[in-house]
Structure formats: structure tokens, C-alpha cells
Design an enzyme around this catalytic site. Sequence first.
Site, PDB file in Angstrom:
ATOM      1  CG  HIS A  83     123.780-115.816  31.498  1.00  0.00           C
ATOM      2  ND1 HIS A  83     123.004-115.515  30.402  1.00  0.00           N
ATOM      3  CD2 HIS A  83     125.069-115.833  31.055  1.00  0.00           C
ATOM      4  CE1 HIS A  83     123.782-115.352  29.341  1.00  0.00           C
ATOM      5  NE2 HIS A  83     125.041-115.545  29.708  1.00  0.00           N
ATOM      6  CB  CYS A  99     127.963-117.103  29.422  1.00  0.00           C
ATOM      7  SG  CYS A  99     128.924-115.858  30.311  1.00  0.00           S
TER       8      CYS A  99
END
Length: 123
Positions: A83, A99
Site C-alpha cells: 500500500h 505490510c
Amino acid sequence: MFYQQPFYFSRPVYSITINRSLHKLTLYRDSIVFKNYPVAVGKPSTPTPVGTFRIVNRAINPGGPFGARWLGLNAPNCDYGIHGTNNPSSIGKDVSNGCIRMFNEQVIELSNLVSIGTVVKII
């Protein structure tokens, strides 16, 4: 009479390798290095998982700390993804909750190239 086979365009096949220690995401197009991007990965207490996964969902402007794009992985609990970030100074560091963070303009570029099902290998 000359017969010519129809010409079909085939879509390129993309895959991604993320090297946690180098903080680098490599995008392959038809098995050839196409682009490299700097990334942030998980901190020691919440490491980015190692393995081979696939992109299973995506979102445009998911909000909050996820920046401009979300590419969700089928990693454990489906809690991990690639992301953007609202903290660009974090790129190149071990700071996330597992992440893979990218600069917003670069995750937009990546998101425009890859699709659901793209293989993501994290080493």
C-alpha cells in the site's frame, strides 16, 4: 491465396519479488526485471511474512495510513498488503506492522500494472 493467422495481443504477465533486507520491490514483466521500487517493511515485532502469495483484493484511496492504493495479499489472516503511505519518510525502513509500504505515486503506478492473482514472493 495467402492466408495470414490473426495477430493476437497477449497481456504481459507481471510478478513481484519483495526483498525485506534490501527494502526493495522488484516488478517483473514476463520474467524480466521491469521496475524497482524502494519500500518499507515490518518492524522486528511485526515482521513482514516470508513466502509466496497472490494479490487477492485491491482498493483505491483506502484512507488513513494506507495512502493512495491497497493491494491485499493472501498472507496469514489476509491482514497484509502492499500500500501507499501517509508517512513517506518511513520508506526504506523496518517500521510497518508487516505490510509493504510504497510512495503513493509509485503504488499507483504498480496498481495500474498488476491485477488480482499476481504472484508476490517475499524473501
